[in-house]
Design a protein around this motif. Structure first.
Motif, PDB file in Angstrom:
ATOM      1  N   SER A 102       0.818  -1.219   0.000  1.00  0.00           N
ATOM      2  CA  SER A 102       0.000   0.000   0.000  1.00  0.00           C
ATOM      3  C   SER A 102       0.850   1.266   0.000  1.00  0.00           C
ATOM      4  O   SER A 102       0.382   2.313  -0.443  1.00  0.00           O
ATOM      5  N   ASP A 283      -9.172  -3.907   2.331  1.00  0.00           N
ATOM      6  CA  ASP A 283      -7.904  -4.639   2.274  1.00  0.00           C
ATOM      7  C   ASP A 283      -7.718  -5.552   3.486  1.00  0.00           C
ATOM      8  O   ASP A 283      -7.336  -6.714   3.339  1.00  0.00           O
ATOM      9  N   HIS A 287      -7.101  -9.553   3.508  1.00  0.00           N
ATOM     10  CA  HIS A 287      -5.937 -10.233   4.107  1.00  0.00           C
ATOM     11  C   HIS A 287      -6.395 -11.398   4.990  1.00  0.00           C
ATOM     12  O   HIS A 287      -5.741 -12.436   5.033  1.00  0.00           O
ATOM     13  N   HIS A 326      -4.118  -1.721  -5.025  1.00  0.00           N
ATOM     14  CA  HIS A 326      -3.802  -3.088  -5.458  1.00  0.00           C
ATOM     15  C   HIS A 326      -4.982  -3.974  -5.126  1.00  0.00           C
ATOM     16  O   HIS A 326      -5.885  -3.548  -4.405  1.00  0.00           O
ATOM     17  N   THR A 328      -6.264  -7.427  -3.161  1.00  0.00           N
ATOM     18  CA  THR A 328      -5.820  -8.208  -1.999  1.00  0.00           C
ATOM     19  C   THR A 328      -6.594  -9.519  -1.911  1.00  0.00           C
ATOM     20  O   THR A 328      -7.812  -9.531  -2.088  1.00  0.00           O
ATOM     21  N   HIS A 419      -1.235  -9.523  -1.066  1.00  0.00           N
ATOM     22  CA  HIS A 419      -1.708  -8.778  -2.239  1.00  0.00           C
ATOM     23  C   HIS A 419      -1.448  -9.565  -3.516  1.00  0.00           C
ATOM     24  O   HIS A 419      -0.660 -10.505  -3.515  1.00  0.00           O
TER      25      HIS A 419
HETATM   26 ZN   LIG Z   1      -2.820  -4.793   2.319  1.00  0.00          ZN
END
Ligand SMILES: [Zn+2]
Length: 458
Positions: A102, A283, A287, A326, A328, A419
């Protein structure tokens, strides 16, 4: 499976959407008051306003890949607010890896350059790069940062601090408080209220020059002028699925409050503003491979997009760009060779897996916590597995459990706890939106933000 969404998720039926932009920008009287009750249908065939924007709102959905958009749309049962302003994609690699983090991802947007993973607004050689927020400040514009993570976390940090490693959050807080930014809404309260060990003062010294620092919901509600910060949790704000409205406002509420405050501030009135709005925890849920928490934060982000687009449509001089730093989790919709997936089981959930784990760790009955949290009957042995994994602090076993009780019933899957390098979507509307088109590098998208405002990067 129950399919009724929880009321807090305010799903916006497009059938009720206003064709706001089929006509010239609406006046304030045309719009209902409540920001999250303002669904917007942008007519994609309508050219966006020409010329240079006076204000720019950059929205970042951290960890939001193309599959996240499909998931959100299917769960909502209608197009996302984002769908009407899709213009292209961004490629997200860092200089030292094809898979970005990030910090490098945000620096591409804040400075218009690619850099190494972990870099907060410094280039690949470690030299500070001028950020969009700093360039806006130098022109005398008003500026603000809104995030659902700690405000010192990589994405907001990359607009108002320069450090070699993203973990240097006390130093980020110090630089952020001294940066001249007019508004901070999010988490990370501890860096601004509690002195680190051995120090006399907090790292972030917010509140000089008459600035307000709100540390709870009533303080946030009372903010009526800038400079002001509202830091409403020591660490991150809650996942949307766990959020208590009396404790923390929705992202849409924070975004609209920030827009109103920035536009009414002396600098904003005279020279316009730059605002960053991040849906940070899309995000974090990815994860954790937690599809229900991921979905909850996606829908909250899309509510914020709807509210910001409605504000911008009324204003007529505001460029809104939304993208992600991005993807994830490597989320897939469909798994194990079976041609079925269904978001309904995820809509029945009432808690993040993280919250369920905390409650089991606190001694609550695992079966009751999991049944309530997932909104579904438990598979055989799940409660025992949860108890054992929590007791052993076995994260792999916990991840396997969330797969069994949430991802498998929905037919979704994940390929990583980190990611991926999948291109992310780019959305834009307003004057200058034509600069965002096709498959772009994330650094080119960052440079286009500078160019849209006519700001120099040096
Ligand atoms: Zn992340």
């Amino acid at each position: 499976m129950p399919t009724a969404p929880r009321p807090a998720r305010s799903l916006l039926p497009l059938a009720a959407a206003l064709a706001l932009l089929a006509a010239p920008p609406a006046t304030a009287q045309d719009l209902p008051d409540a920001p999250s009750a303002r669904p917007v249908a942008l007519d994609a065939s309508r050219p966006t306003p020409a010329g240079q924007p006076r204000n720019v709102v950059l929205m970042i959905a951290d960890g939001f890949g193309p599959a996240s958009a499909t998931l959100g749309r299917a769960a909502k049962g209608a197009p996302l607010a984002l769908d009407s302003v899709l213009v292209g994609t961004a490629e997200t690699s860092a200089t030292d890896s094809r898979v970005t983090d990030s910090a490098a991802g945000a620096t591409a947007y804040s400075c218009g350059i690619k850099t190494y993973n972990g870099a907060i607004a410094v280039d690949a050689d470690g030299a500070p790069c001028r950020t969009l927020l700093e360039a806006a400040e130098d022109r005398g514009m008003a500026t603000g940062l809104v995030a659902t993570s700690r405000i010192t976390h990589a994405t907001p940090a990359s607009f108002a601090a320069h450090v070699a490693r993203r973990s240097e959050e006390p130093e980020i807080a110090r630089q952020m408080a001294a940066s001249g930014v007019d508004l901070l809404f999010g988490g990370g309260r501890r860096f601004f209220t509690a002195p680190p060990e051995g120090a006399a003062a907090p790292a972030g010294a917010w509140g000089g020059a008459g600035g307000t620092l709100a540390t709870d919901r009533s303080g946030y509600d009372a903010i009526d002028r800038l400079p002001a910060a509202a830091l409403l949790a020591d660490s991150h704000l809650a996942y949307e699925i766990d959020r208590d409205e009396t404790d923390q406002p929705a992202l849409a509420d924070m975004a609209v409050k920030a827009l109103d405050l920035l536009a009414a501030s002396p600098d904003g009135e005279e020279r316009g503003f730059f605002l960053l709005v991040e849906g940070s925890r899309i995000d974090h849920a990815a994860h954790g491979n937690d599809p229900a928490a991921h979905l909850g934060d996606i829908l909250a982000y899309d509510d914020a997009v709807a509210a910001v687009l409605a504000w911008a449509a009324r204003d007529g001089n505001t460029l809104v760009v939304s993208t992600a730093d991005h993807e994830t989790g490597g989320l897939t919709l469909g798994r194990d060779g079976v041609y079925v997936w269904d978001p309904a089981p995820l809509l029945a959930a009432t808690a993040s897996f993280e919250r369920m784990r905390e409650r089991v760790a606190d001694g609550e009955d695992a079966a009751a916590v999991l049944e309530e949290g997932t909104g579904a009957p438990l598979p055989e042995g799940a409660a025992d597995a949860a108890r054992g994994a929590v007791r052993a602090e076995d994260t792999a076993a916990l991840a396997a459990l969330v797969t069994t009780i949430e991802s498998e019933p929905a037919g979704v899957a994940w390929t990583t706890s980190g990611h991926t390098a999948v291109d992310v979507n780019v959305y834009a509307w307003g004057p200058g939106a034509g600069r965002f088109r096709g498959a772009m590098g994330n650094d080119a998208a960052g440079r286009a933000l500078f160019e849209a405002l006519g700001l120099d990067r040096e």
